[in-house]
Design an enzyme around this catalytic site. Structure first.
Site, PDB file in Angstrom:
ATOM      1  N   ASP A 142      -9.474  11.603  -1.508  1.00 11.36           N
ATOM      2  CA  ASP A 142      -9.142  10.601  -2.530  1.00 11.36           C
ATOM      3  C   ASP A 142      -8.620   9.299  -1.926  1.00 11.36           C
ATOM      4  OD1 ASP A 142      -6.650  11.324  -1.620  1.00 11.36           O
ATOM      5  OD2 ASP A 142      -5.942  12.166  -3.512  1.00 11.36           O
ATOM      6  N   TYR A 144      -7.548  13.340   7.684  1.00 13.04           N
ATOM      7  CA  TYR A 144      -8.177  12.060   7.362  1.00 13.04           C
ATOM      8  C   TYR A 144      -9.391  11.957   8.250  1.00 13.04           C
ATOM      9  CZ  TYR A 144      -4.806  10.010   4.207  1.00 13.04           C
ATOM     10  OH  TYR A 144      -4.035   9.746   3.120  1.00 13.04           O
ATOM     11  N   HIS A 185      -2.668  12.348  -5.144  1.00  9.76           N
ATOM     12  CA  HIS A 185      -2.065  11.833  -3.908  1.00  9.76           C
ATOM     13  C   HIS A 185      -0.652  11.298  -4.184  1.00  9.76           C
ATOM     14  CE1 HIS A 185      -3.601  10.286   0.212  1.00  9.76           C
ATOM     15  NE2 HIS A 185      -2.314   9.999   0.212  1.00  9.76           N
TER      16      HIS A 185
END
Ligand code: PPY
Length: 502
Positions: free
Chosen positions: A272, A244, A363
């Site tokens: 995403d 991230y 995801h």
């Protein structure tokens, strides 16, 4: 050390015992004391929860839902008050809650591991033995949860075209992923907050992966620290890391370069999740936690609309863009893979940006609801890349994740061009249910299924898996009936609606 989290005791003990100090927000965790007074209003999870633990050992509450370095990274050093002598602290007698009693009974009632025959079953057992809050966070998906179900349904719209009489005495499903050996065409995908569901967390995955030659992708938001996971490695096992991207690029750079130094073999950048999807099961649990309404009446600023996930996601940088890719290239030599590509257009941009791979993913249905499944995107992406002469290209690998519960799902993806497939929740549930042994069993089930399915399909190695072995013509027909997925439908939990307080 395994104490991912620091709280503490000691010179500060006397202070902690005064009401004023407790109200001011002194916390201790893992034998260290922190002054979080000035941070109270900024805490994404609200101040109430901090004050609940002020002056007490917050380790157990903190550990499962924070990345291990959250305090050490974010709290200025002068607020780290120092270690505390645990022996001088009055023991808090912990009462066993109703939920803990229920869990103990459920743990004792688990079937023997060899009775677990498929990956769906881990989910039923996990649900019974983990706290409700963990279940809410893990199982939730965004909005109406249409995409999470589509992830299963899409695989059922692909049918096999098996070949016969090929001497399938020996079949071999091993492969390489980004140049690394893998005993399965499956890698353990990143899932966050493993200690919510099992006290050992993601290290169970690490140990089982090492014994079985499977690659683990380490999550940025794992409950175990990155180094604890890497330090647990054996058999020269391979890791990838999921990233991230932090608003503070120096933090990101440090993390990436540290991962490379520790031998990680692939950087999977999550693309995403500029904002976290609304996962209502997770959010609903937060409402239960907060005992509805009381905070608002007291005029406190508590963000009640956040679940576990949203509360800790504010560090993620929504400004991330294609322009950042050269910077990533400049800070690491690891292969770079973009995780969360949903269209041919972006697959082409990724190829042209020079990355080494893409993960076609929604995801796990947790981000944009009614986004398409990875397996459907795969057909579109390979066609578009081929049309431009970009693919096949051994230097550009395509992965898929979402909804995979069977080796047959994996084989369909490989037939359609995927190099390997990511499995997140199924492995997560396997360790929630049985710890490391559960993960080993999950891998064994994959092996058994690969052997049988490859024989029946007439594929001796992964190179034999070609598009002609599947009929994917219905894949983008979103309204055709698909067969009932009996096991998934039994384990899948419908959403709940809000309740009147009558
Ligand atoms: C997810 O929950 O889907 C994640 O990717 C992990 C996560 C957890 C908490 C904040 C942001 C992302």
């Amino acid at each position: 050390s395994a104490r991912c989290l620091p709280l503490l005791f000691s010179p500060v003990l006397r202070l902690l015992n005064t009401a004023a100090e407790i109200a001011a927000g002194l916390l201790y965790m893992a034998s260290k004391v922190y002054d979080v007074t000035e941070f109270l209003d900024e805490h994404p999870g609200g101040s109430k929860i901090i004050l609940k633990y002020a002056g007490r050992d917050a380790t157990e509450a903190y550990e499962p839902i924070h990345p291990p370095d959250a305090i050490t990274t974010n709290l200025p050093l002068h607020k780290h008050l120092g270690p505390i002598d645990v022996a001088t602290v009055a023991k808090v007698v912990k009462e066993v809650t109703e939920e803990e009693k229920k869990i103990q009974l459920a743990v004792a009632a688990r079937p023997p591991l060899e009775n677990v025959l498929n990956l769906h079953e881990f989910e039923i057992i996990a649900k019974a033995v983990i706290p409700e809050k963990a279940w809410a966070y893990y199982s939730s998906a965004s909005d109406d949860e249409i995409t999470i179900r589509e992830n299963r349904a899409a695989y059922q719209r692909v049918w096999f075209r098996p070949r016969i009489l090929r001497d399938v005495t020996t079949v071999d499903w091993s492969t390489t992923i980004l140049g690394q050996k893998s005993s399965l065409p499956v890698y353990i995908s990143a899932t966050a907050l493993g200690k919510l569901g099992h006290p050992e967390g993601e290290i169970t995955l690490t140990r089982a992966a090492a014994k079985n030659g499977v690659i683990q992708m380490i999550a940025t938001l794992a409950s175990c620290s990155f180094d604890d996971i890497i330090n647990a490695q054996s058999n020269n096992q391979t890791f990838f890391v999921q990233l991230y991207v932090n608003r503070d690029r120096q933090i990101t750079k440090k993390y990436v370069q540290h991962a490379e130094k520790r031998g990680v073999k692939g950087l999977f950048i999550t693309v995403d999740a500029p904002q976290l999807g609304r996962r209502e099961k997770d959010m609903r649990m937060k409402q239960v936690d907060d005992s509805a309404g009381a905070e608002v009446q007291k005029g406190q600023k508590v963000q009640k609309d956040q679940g576990v996930a949203r509360a800790i996601s504010s560090f993620i940088d929504p400004s991330l863009s294609w322009k950042d890719i050269p910077w990533f290239r400049s800070i690491t030599k690891m292969p770079i893979i973009l995780k969360g590509i949903s269209t041919a257009e972006d697959a082409i941009l990724a190829y042209e940006a020079g990355v080494q791979g893409i993960v076609l993913s929604n995801h796990g249905g947790r981000q944009l609801d009614t986004a398409r499944s990875g397996i459907e995107i795969l057909v579109e992406v390979t066609a578009a890349l081929k049309a431009r002469g970009y693919w096949p290209d051994p230097k550009f690998e395509i992965f898929v994740d979402g909804g995979v519960r069977r080796a047959s799902d994996v084989l369909k993806a490989l037939c359609l061009g995927a190099k390997a497939v990511g499995v997140g929740r199924a492995f997560l549930y396997s360790f929630c249910a049985y710890g490391e042994a559960g993960v080993e069993r999950a891998i064994q089930i994959f092996r058994d299924e690969f052997e049988m399915n490859m024989r029946l399909l007439g594929a001796r190695t992964v190179d034999d898996l070609v598009p002609e072995m599947v009929d994917a013509s219905a894949l983008n027909q979103h309204i055709v009936p698909v067969p009932t997925d009996h096991l998934f439908d039994q384990t899948y939990q419908p959403m709940q609606i809000t309740k009147l307080k009558l």
